[in-house]
Design an enzyme around this catalytic site. Structure first.
Site, PDB file in Angstrom:
ATOM      1  CE1 TYR A 146      12.575 -18.564 -12.752  1.00  0.00           C
ATOM      2  CE2 TYR A 146      10.972 -19.975 -13.863  1.00  0.00           C
ATOM      3  CZ  TYR A 146      11.563 -18.735 -13.689  1.00  0.00           C
ATOM      4  OH  TYR A 146      11.142 -17.676 -14.438  1.00  0.00           O
ATOM      5  CG  PHE A 166      -7.370  -0.689  -1.327  1.00  0.00           C
ATOM      6  CD1 PHE A 166      -7.387   0.092  -0.190  1.00  0.00           C
ATOM      7  CD2 PHE A 166      -6.144  -1.092  -1.832  1.00  0.00           C
ATOM      8  CE1 PHE A 166      -6.202   0.463   0.434  1.00  0.00           C
ATOM      9  CE2 PHE A 166      -4.957  -0.725  -1.215  1.00  0.00           C
ATOM     10  CZ  PHE A 166      -4.990   0.050  -0.083  1.00  0.00           C
ATOM     11  CG  ASP A 167      -6.126   4.015  -1.925  1.00  0.00           C
ATOM     12  OD1 ASP A 167      -7.306   3.852  -1.554  1.00  0.00           O
ATOM     13  OD2 ASP A 167      -5.272   4.597  -1.260  1.00  0.00           O
ATOM     14  CG  ASP A 191      -9.713  -6.321  -2.967  1.00  0.00           C
ATOM     15  OD1 ASP A 191      -8.767  -7.042  -2.579  1.00  0.00           O
ATOM     16  OD2 ASP A 191      -9.602  -5.095  -3.129  1.00  0.00           O
ATOM     17  CB  ALA A 213      -6.786  -7.633   1.836  1.00  0.00           C
ATOM     18  CE  LYS A 271      -3.423  -4.776   3.200  1.00  0.00           C
ATOM     19  NZ  LYS A 271      -3.647  -4.569   1.788  1.00  0.00           N
ATOM     20  CG  HIS A 273      -0.487  10.462  -0.044  1.00  0.00           C
ATOM     21  ND1 HIS A 273      -0.967  10.351  -1.334  1.00  0.00           N
ATOM     22  CD2 HIS A 273      -0.381   9.205   0.431  1.00  0.00           C
ATOM     23  CE1 HIS A 273      -1.147   9.064  -1.605  1.00  0.00           C
ATOM     24  NE2 HIS A 273      -0.808   8.351  -0.557  1.00  0.00           N
TER      25      HIS A 273
HETATM   26  C1  PLP Z   1      -3.836  -3.808   0.671  1.00  0.00           C
HETATM   27  C2  PLP Z   1      -4.972  -4.003  -0.223  1.00  0.00           C
HETATM   28  C3  PLP Z   1      -4.789  -4.163  -1.608  1.00  0.00           C
HETATM   29  C4  PLP Z   1      -3.434  -4.042  -2.267  1.00  0.00           C
HETATM   30  O1  PLP Z   1      -2.550  -4.978  -1.782  1.00  0.00           O
HETATM   31  P1  PLP Z   1      -0.970  -4.729  -1.691  1.00  0.00           P
HETATM   32  O2  PLP Z   1      -0.479  -5.984  -1.062  1.00  0.00           O
HETATM   33  O3  PLP Z   1      -0.738  -3.509  -0.855  1.00  0.00           O
HETATM   34  O4  PLP Z   1      -0.472  -4.552  -3.082  1.00  0.00           O
HETATM   35  C5  PLP Z   1      -5.908  -4.382  -2.378  1.00  0.00           C
HETATM   36  N1  PLP Z   1      -7.137  -4.427  -1.839  1.00  0.00           N
HETATM   37  C6  PLP Z   1      -7.345  -4.283  -0.526  1.00  0.00           C
HETATM   38  C7  PLP Z   1      -8.731  -4.357   0.027  1.00  0.00           C
HETATM   39  C8  PLP Z   1      -6.277  -4.059   0.329  1.00  0.00           C
HETATM   40  O5  PLP Z   1      -6.488  -3.879   1.633  1.00  0.00           O
END
Ligand code: PLP
Length: 459
Positions: free
Chosen positions: A72, A125-126, A216, A218, A259, A451
């Site tokens: 843990y 990103f969303d 950010d 990813a 990613k 969606h």
């Molecule tokens: C996928 C993504 C996120 C969110 O990550 P999750 O693992 O889906 O929660 C944030 N920013 C970017 C640029 C992403 O591609």
């Protein structure tokens, strides 16, 4: 020689996939109410819904899973991951989280000091936008205008518009800017990269005004590969060196490891040298994700991520990865299909606005194309257009998206060029009969994020 970069791996385990017959696809789509999100994956042949968490792990990663330390607190697997992230980023502080949005929910609210603050990004990103807004801040996008000029070549369509960024900072005053977020690569614009030159200038701007710069990242490795390929000054540097220069320019790193972490689940927060902020993040991590040496992950997940992060920096892998996207885009573009050009690092974005000009935006032309492609071939893609965009909260009207994208995301190390050839043939076949495609309307419309769970019918 045919013009492509062959994969730097071979297959040692296979996962059967099946293309069910047309009649069964028809039934499955009807049962899913014409929404591909509602299909069971067994009804899908090639799944290009997303590149997130859908990649294949290497045998080194599978072997590392067996070494997971499930303690843990103070897990050995955490220290291994921490050291790997420190080595790659040069940052002092590391916290694992369950995925990218976990990192966002822990970090972003800590930067919002008072009401009326904003984040500025090349493009949020969303989920990032959602967490900015949940934290009570506003999200401003300042990507260069060339990004929207879909069919014209620009090597770095993810770049920040520096003038727009500066004028936003001056307009809202620096003390009201919670952070600048550079999304690398720019996911929402089709995985478009940001140049080192641009990142440098954004970094200088952030320093001038004392605003933290957040990566950010990813797809930081894919972005580094584009820099090596397209920015002359960096052609001779290794991917690791380029990535390190990118990290040197930023203060904080957020990552969805689904990613470029090459894992099926996981995420990261890394902080350069702000020890106080790290302390605050740890407190929030305990509340939202888990104790800071596991952050919602199993020990084995952290082992796999440590190995995956290293593998994502290998040039052979990245060359093949980016080439798969190019390989899918090229014949479609040659056939006259409008798509985001040049294609980015993880997906091909086809604009169905022109292709289905006879379908109005509020009858969801790209969704119609996606559904037709599924019927034709069993290939699943996703609409990124007016269906996703939703309604104006004030007027209740359907908003019109500037693009009606069909996104074909390519999972990492998962499909072969033969699979991509099959997808190409299927897209061309649907394109041939584009005039017969029909629009869709709602049978059921959810109040938010419609969606994902909407039920649709043909008009
Ligand atoms: C996928 C993504 C996120 C969110 O990550 P999750 O693992 O889906 O929660 C944030 N920013 C970017 C640029 C992403 O591609």
């Amino acid at each position: 020689m045919r013009d492509f970069s062959p994969p730097p791996y071979r297959i040692k385990m296979v996962e059967p996939i099946r293309r069910i017959p047309w009649k069964e696809r028809e039934k499955a789509l009807l049962k899913a109410h014409n929404n591909l999100f509602l299909l069971p994956s067994e009804a899908v042949y090639i799944d290009l819904l997303t590149d997130s968490g859908t990649g294949a792990m290497s045998h080194f990663q599978w072997a590392a899973l067996m070494q997971g330390d499930e303690s843990y607190a103070g897990s050995r697997s955490f220290y291994r991951l921490e050291q790997t992230v420190k080595n790659i980023t040069g940052y002092g502080y590391v916290i694992p989280v369950h995925q990218g949005r976990g990192a966002e929910q822990v970090l972003l609210p800590l930067l919002v000091k008072h009401p009326g603050m904003y984040f500025i990004s090349n493009m949020h990103f969303d989920t990032t936008r959602a967490h900015v807004e949940l934290a009570g801040a506003g999200a401003l996008d300042c990507v260069i205008p060339e990004c929207h000029d879909v069919q014209s070549y620009h090597p770095f369509k993810g770049n920040m518009d520096l003038c727009a960024c500066r004028s936003r900072i001056e307009g809202h005053k620096a003390e009201n800017i919670a952070g600048i977020i550079m999304t690398l690569t720019n996911n929402s614009a089709g995985g478009q990269p940001v140049s080192m030159e641009n990142l440098k200038q954004v970094s200088e701007l952030a320093k001038e005004f004392g605003i933290p710069l957040i990566m950010d990242g990813a797809r930081f490795a894919e972005n580094a590969a584009f820099i090596k390929m397209r920015e002359e000054a960096y052609a001779e540097f290794s991917i690791r060196e380029i990535a390190r220069k990118m990290f040197d320019l930023c203060d904080i790193f957020l990552m969805s490891a689904k990613k470029d972490g090459l894992v099926n689940i996981g995420g990261l927060i890394a902080i350069g040298d702000d020890e106080a902020l790290f302390g605050q993040c740890r407190v929030r991590t305990v509340a939202y994700e888990g104790f800071p040496t596991y952050g919602g992950l199993a020990g084995r997940d952290m082992e796999a991520m440590a190995v995956g992060l290293e593998e994502s920096l290998e040039l052979d892998y990245l060359t093949h990865r980016l080439d798969q996207v190019r390989y899918l885009a090229e014949p479609l573009r040659r056939a006259g299909i409008p798509l985001q050009y040049p294609p980015g690092g993880h997906a091909v974005f086809i604009d169905c606005k022109e292709i289905c000009a006879h379908i109005p935006y509020d009858r969801f032309p790209a969704q119609s194309f996606c559904n037709a492609l599924y019927l034709e071939s069993g290939v699943r893609t996703v609409e990124v257009g007016s269906l996703l965009l939703g309604r104006d909260p004030q007027s209740g009207e359907n908003l019109e998206s500037p693009f009606e994208w069909m996104r074909l995301s390519i999972p990492r190390r998962t499909y072969t060029y033969a699979h991509l050839d099959y997808v190409t043939e299927a897209v061309l076949a649907v394109y041939e009969k584009r005039e017969s495609l029909r629009g869709l309307c709602f049978e059921y419309e959810p109040p938010v994020l419609r969606h994902f769970t909407a039920k649709l019918k043909y008009v």
